[in-house]
Design a protein around this motif. Sequence first.
Motif, PDB file in Angstrom:
ATOM      1  N   SER A  11      27.669  49.780  29.130  1.00 48.48           N
ATOM      2  CA  SER A  11      26.912  49.419  30.210  1.00 48.48           C
ATOM      3  C   SER A  11      27.533  47.647  30.267  1.00 48.48           C
ATOM      4  N   VAL A  12      27.263  46.389  31.325  1.00 53.36           N
ATOM      5  CA  VAL A  12      27.575  45.316  31.153  1.00 53.36           C
ATOM      6  C   VAL A  12      26.354  44.615  31.073  1.00 53.36           C
ATOM      7  N   THR A  13      25.402  43.650  29.689  1.00 60.42           N
ATOM      8  CA  THR A  13      24.490  43.261  29.808  1.00 60.42           C
ATOM      9  C   THR A  13      25.034  41.590  30.604  1.00 60.42           C
ATOM     10  N   SER A  14      26.105  41.428  29.731  1.00 58.99           N
ATOM     11  CA  SER A  14      26.545  40.539  30.488  1.00 58.99           C
ATOM     12  C   SER A  14      28.026  39.937  30.944  1.00 58.99           C
ATOM     13  N   LEU A  15      28.189  39.038  31.699  1.00 60.70           N
ATOM     14  CA  LEU A  15      29.329  38.456  31.807  1.00 60.70           C
ATOM     15  C   LEU A  15      29.701  37.453  32.353  1.00 60.70           C
ATOM     16  N   ALA A  16      29.241  36.133  31.737  1.00 61.87           N
ATOM     17  CA  ALA A  16      29.355  34.221  32.316  1.00 61.87           C
ATOM     18  C   ALA A  16      30.619  34.361  31.546  1.00 61.87           C
ATOM     19  N   VAL A  17      31.727  34.043  31.692  1.00 58.65           N
ATOM     20  CA  VAL A  17      32.700  33.142  31.686  1.00 58.65           C
ATOM     21  C   VAL A  17      33.359  32.573  32.221  1.00 58.65           C
ATOM     22  N   GLU A  18      34.557  31.726  32.122  1.00 62.87           N
ATOM     23  CA  GLU A  18      35.062  31.307  33.237  1.00 62.87           C
ATOM     24  C   GLU A  18      36.076  31.618  34.444  1.00 62.87           C
ATOM     25  N   VAL A  19      35.068  31.618  35.689  1.00 67.85           N
ATOM     26  CA  VAL A  19      35.862  32.175  36.577  1.00 67.85           C
ATOM     27  C   VAL A  19      37.643  31.308  37.467  1.00 67.85           C
ATOM     28  N   SER A  20      38.209  32.377  37.221  1.00 64.48           N
ATOM     29  CA  SER A  20      39.602  32.149  37.701  1.00 64.48           C
ATOM     30  C   SER A  20      39.939  32.781  38.655  1.00 64.48           C
ATOM     31  N   THR A  21      40.602  33.009  39.871  1.00 57.47           N
ATOM     32  CA  THR A  21      41.371  33.944  40.556  1.00 57.47           C
ATOM     33  C   THR A  21      42.452  34.136  39.495  1.00 57.47           C
ATOM     34  N   GLY A  22      42.844  35.749  39.768  1.00 60.87           N
ATOM     35  CA  GLY A  22      43.414  36.891  38.671  1.00 60.87           C
ATOM     36  C   GLY A  22      42.732  36.705  37.186  1.00 60.87           C
ATOM     37  N   CYS A  23      41.881  36.593  37.001  1.00 65.47           N
ATOM     38  CA  CYS A  23      41.335  36.201  35.556  1.00 65.47           C
ATOM     39  C   CYS A  23      42.793  35.412  34.637  1.00 65.47           C
ATOM     40  N   THR A  24      42.563  34.171  34.984  1.00 65.36           N
ATOM     41  CA  THR A  24      43.763  33.508  34.261  1.00 65.36           C
ATOM     42  C   THR A  24      43.508  33.022  33.132  1.00 65.36           C
ATOM     43  N   PHE A  25      42.513  32.676  33.392  1.00 66.09           N
ATOM     44  CA  PHE A  25      42.130  31.520  31.537  1.00 66.09           C
ATOM     45  C   PHE A  25      40.810  32.238  31.031  1.00 66.09           C
ATOM     46  N   ASP A  26      39.075  32.457  31.325  1.00 61.30           N
ATOM     47  CA  ASP A  26      38.428  33.724  30.396  1.00 61.30           C
ATOM     48  C   ASP A  26      38.570  35.651  30.777  1.00 61.30           C
ATOM     49  N   TYR A  27      38.870  36.134  30.140  1.00 58.39           N
ATOM     50  CA  TYR A  27      39.079  37.735  30.429  1.00 58.39           C
ATOM     51  C   TYR A  27      38.390  39.116  29.108  1.00 58.39           C
ATOM     52  N   LEU A  28      38.262  39.806  29.271  1.00 62.66           N
ATOM     53  CA  LEU A  28      37.668  40.100  28.769  1.00 62.66           C
ATOM     54  C   LEU A  28      39.180  41.293  29.606  1.00 62.66           C
ATOM     55  N   ILE A  29      40.127  42.581  28.718  1.00 66.70           N
ATOM     56  CA  ILE A  29      40.864  43.680  28.838  1.00 66.70           C
ATOM     57  C   ILE A  29      40.238  44.991  28.405  1.00 66.70           C
ATOM     58  N   VAL A  30      40.056  45.856  29.466  1.00 66.42           N
ATOM     59  CA  VAL A  30      39.673  47.465  29.359  1.00 66.42           C
ATOM     60  C   VAL A  30      40.655  48.172  29.526  1.00 66.42           C
ATOM     61  N   ASN A  31      40.662  48.792  29.455  1.00 69.46           N
ATOM     62  CA  ASN A  31      42.252  50.244  28.983  1.00 69.46           C
ATOM     63  C   ASN A  31      43.107  49.568  30.435  1.00 69.46           C
ATOM     64  N   GLY A  32      43.444  47.905  29.268  1.00 69.06           N
ATOM     65  CA  GLY A  32      44.865  47.399  30.470  1.00 69.06           C
ATOM     66  C   GLY A  32      44.500  46.832  31.828  1.00 69.06           C
ATOM     67  N   VAL A  33      43.260  46.622  31.507  1.00 70.97           N
ATOM     68  CA  VAL A  33      42.682  46.179  33.340  1.00 70.97           C
ATOM     69  C   VAL A  33      41.752  44.835  33.044  1.00 70.97           C
ATOM     70  N   ARG A  34      41.823  43.245  33.256  1.00 70.98           N
ATOM     71  CA  ARG A  34      40.883  42.240  33.421  1.00 70.98           C
ATOM     72  C   ARG A  34      40.077  41.987  34.156  1.00 70.98           C
ATOM     73  N   TYR A  35      38.967  41.570  33.181  1.00 69.54           N
ATOM     74  CA  TYR A  35      37.449  41.196  33.722  1.00 69.54           C
ATOM     75  C   TYR A  35      37.630  40.135  33.196  1.00 69.54           C
ATOM     76  N   CYS A  36      36.801  39.293  34.614  1.00 72.97           N
ATOM     77  CA  CYS A  36      36.199  37.456  34.203  1.00 72.97           C
ATOM     78  C   CYS A  36      35.235  37.423  34.954  1.00 72.97           C
ATOM     79  N   GLY A  37      34.690  36.142  34.704  1.00 70.32           N
ATOM     80  CA  GLY A  37      33.404  35.490  35.698  1.00 70.32           C
ATOM     81  C   GLY A  37      33.033  36.808  36.333  1.00 70.32           C
ATOM     82  N   MET A  38      33.687  36.395  37.663  1.00 66.67           N
ATOM     83  CA  MET A  38      33.625  37.514  39.103  1.00 66.67           C
ATOM     84  C   MET A  38      34.157  38.202  39.181  1.00 66.67           C
TER      85      MET A  38
END
Length: 83
Positions: A11-38
């Motif tokens: 359950s995602v309560t908040s995901l407010a990190v730097e937005v970048s195309t391809g999630c290249t700056f700030d991101y979470l990795i879950v199951n090998g997939v990157r998730y970032c601001g948008m």
Amino acid sequence: MITNPPAVPISVTSLAVEVSTGCTFDYLIVNGVRYCGMPTVSLEGVVPDGTPIEWRTDSSKTKAGWELCFPLPPPPPPPSTPS
């Protein structure tokens, strides 16, 4: 890093990190997939496959951050009554 995450929907309560195309700056990795601001794919409901959940940042910008929650496990069954 979250090691040995439970295999339950996130359950995602908040995901407010730097937005970048391809999630290249700030991101979470879950199951090998990157998730970032948008994320183009939502992290809500993703079930971890047992690999660590990782956080990566380039530390260049500060945002509110992220918060993930895991549901509580079901309570144990009541003890059996003696016969």
